[in-house]
Design a protein around this motif. Structure first.
Motif, PDB file in Angstrom:
ATOM      1  N   ASP A   1       5.076  -0.209  -3.149  1.00  0.00           N
ATOM      2  CA  ASP A   1       5.122  -0.881  -1.860  1.00  0.00           C
ATOM      3  C   ASP A   1       5.634  -2.318  -2.014  1.00  0.00           C
ATOM      4  OD1 ASP A   1       4.725  -1.172   0.818  1.00  0.00           O
ATOM      5  OD2 ASP A   1       2.543  -1.098   0.748  1.00  0.00           O
ATOM      6  N   ASP A   2       6.209  -2.830  -0.951  1.00  0.00           N
ATOM      7  CA  ASP A   2       6.656  -4.231  -0.909  1.00  0.00           C
ATOM      8  C   ASP A   2       7.545  -4.562  -2.098  1.00  0.00           C
ATOM      9  OD1 ASP A   2       5.109  -4.356   1.309  1.00  0.00           O
ATOM     10  OD2 ASP A   2       3.511  -5.555   0.420  1.00  0.00           O
TER      11      ASP A   2
ATOM     12  N   LYS B   1       9.480   1.431  -1.722  1.00  0.00           N
ATOM     13  CA  LYS B   1       9.547   0.907  -0.362  1.00  0.00           C
ATOM     14  C   LYS B   1      10.120  -0.502  -0.385  1.00  0.00           C
ATOM     15  CE  LYS B   1       6.725   2.072   2.922  1.00  0.00           C
ATOM     16  NZ  LYS B   1       5.518   2.105   3.780  1.00  0.00           N
TER      17      LYS B   1
ATOM     18  N   GLU C   1      11.171  -0.470   5.235  1.00  0.00           N
ATOM     19  CA  GLU C   1      10.107  -0.752   6.207  1.00  0.00           C
ATOM     20  C   GLU C   1      10.509  -1.901   7.119  1.00  0.00           C
ATOM     21  OE1 GLU C   1       6.511  -1.852   4.073  1.00  0.00           O
ATOM     22  OE2 GLU C   1       7.080  -3.948   4.128  1.00  0.00           O
TER      23      GLU C   1
HETATM   24 CA    CA Z   1       5.033  -2.180   2.681  1.00  0.00          CA
END
Ligand code: CA
Ligand code: C2E
Ligand code: CA
Ligand code: CA
Length: 278
Positions: free
Chosen positions: A179-180, A200, A235
């Motif tokens: 993530d991120d 992501k 995202e």
């Molecule tokens: Ca995220």
């Protein structure tokens, strides 16, 4: 020395004390919320960029106040991380998300994966796998319907240990997403070793796509990910132009307000019914 002490006291009174009081209030509110079941899970659709079909959703925690107000996680997650309450909140989110998805599958509305965010503290719990096994079993949800989102910062705290935990999760058929990506300090050498399925790209990079430099950055991340056979989720996609650019760059999955903001349980049920009717 005496005047210095007085100064220190003043300083404490003026800023630190206020902050400490606020934190304590928030900690108490979280404790109360856990006891009274004020934590709800919202779901944001993830769409396949080519087919435009729903492929999954991300579970995002919300604090619902007794008056029906919705508090975003940005305001309470940092405190919950510090106090350790994030562990209990995380358990609630995992349980609720698994039960909701089980319901959607049983109604014939959904077949994909639900992605649940794991905090650093949760990820390093010695009983993480048992907790997940128990939760899946209680919800009667097969493990391949679960994806876990783990940040760069979490896995970089102790990469060898992270790899071991990730392997255990993957052995269960659980998907793993980083993530991120790009916001923390990461190492390409490690990225290759982490048993990930998905990367992501953080919203900050998507926001930057209106400049040539920003687009190049996303292009580079996309190339690295695909070279490692990882699927890529963008995202925070809000605009048609961003979608078009991401399509050109062969991004795989889109998440963002362009398709939908995070939805409550019942709103998401409606979203699924509309998808099915298309
Ligand atoms: Ca995220
Ligand atoms: P995240 O994991 O990066 O989640 C994406 C955030 O971007 C979500 O914010 C989502 O609502 C927001 N978002 C998605 N699409 C768009 C868009 O098109 N435009 C804009 N402006 N925002 C968009 P949210 O729900 O407020 O969550 C914030 C962060 O809180 C999450 O960032 C995640 O780090 C954390 N978080 C949320 N739920 C949980 C949880 O259950 N456990 C843990 N540990 N952290 C959570
Ligand atoms: Ca996430
Ligand atoms: Ca983010």
């Amino acid at each position: 020395a005496k005047s210095q002490g007085a100064n220190r006291y003043l300083f404490f009174n003026d800023s630190m004390n206020k902050l400490a009081v606020k934190r304590l209030q928030l900690e108490n509110l979280i404790r109360h919320g856990l006891k009274e079941d004020y934590f709800a899970v919202y779901y944001q659709p993830k769409m396949d960029i080519v087919s435009g079909q729903l492929v999954g959703m991300e579970a995002l925690v919300r604090f619902i106040t007794p008056k029906g107000g919705i508090v975003s996680p940005a305001s309470f997650i940092p405190v919950a991380e510090e106090t350790g309450q994030i562990i209990e909140i995380g358990e609630v989110v995992l349980r609720k998300a698994c039960l909701a998805v089980k319901g959607w599958i049983d109604q014939g509305l959904f077949q994909g994966r639900v992605a649940v965010n794991l905090s650093s503290r949760q990820f390093s719990l010695p009983y993480l796998c048992e907790l997940i096994d128990d939760t899946l079993q209680q919800a009667e949800l097969p493990s391949y319907h679960l994806e876990l989102e783990i940040t760069e910062g979490t896995v970089m705290q102790s990469p060898p240990q992270a790899i071991e935990t990730m392997k255990k999760l993957r052995a269960r058929g659980i998907h793993l997403a980083m993530d991120d990506f790009g916001t923390g300090y990461s190492s390409l050498a490690y990225l290759k070793q982490f048993p990930l399925n998905t990367l992501k790209i953080d919203k900050a990079f998507i926001d930057d796509m209106n400049t040539a430099r920003g687009r190049n950055m996303v292009d580079t991340i996309m190339t690295i990910a695909h070279n490692l056979s990882l699927s890529v989720v963008a995202e925070g996609v809000e605009q048609e132009e961003q979608l078009a650019m991401l399509r050109k760059l062969r991004c795989d999955v889109i998440q963002g307000y362009y398709y939908s903001k995070p939805l409550s349980d019942s709103e998401f049920t409606q979203f699924l019914q509309e998808q099915k009717a298309r």
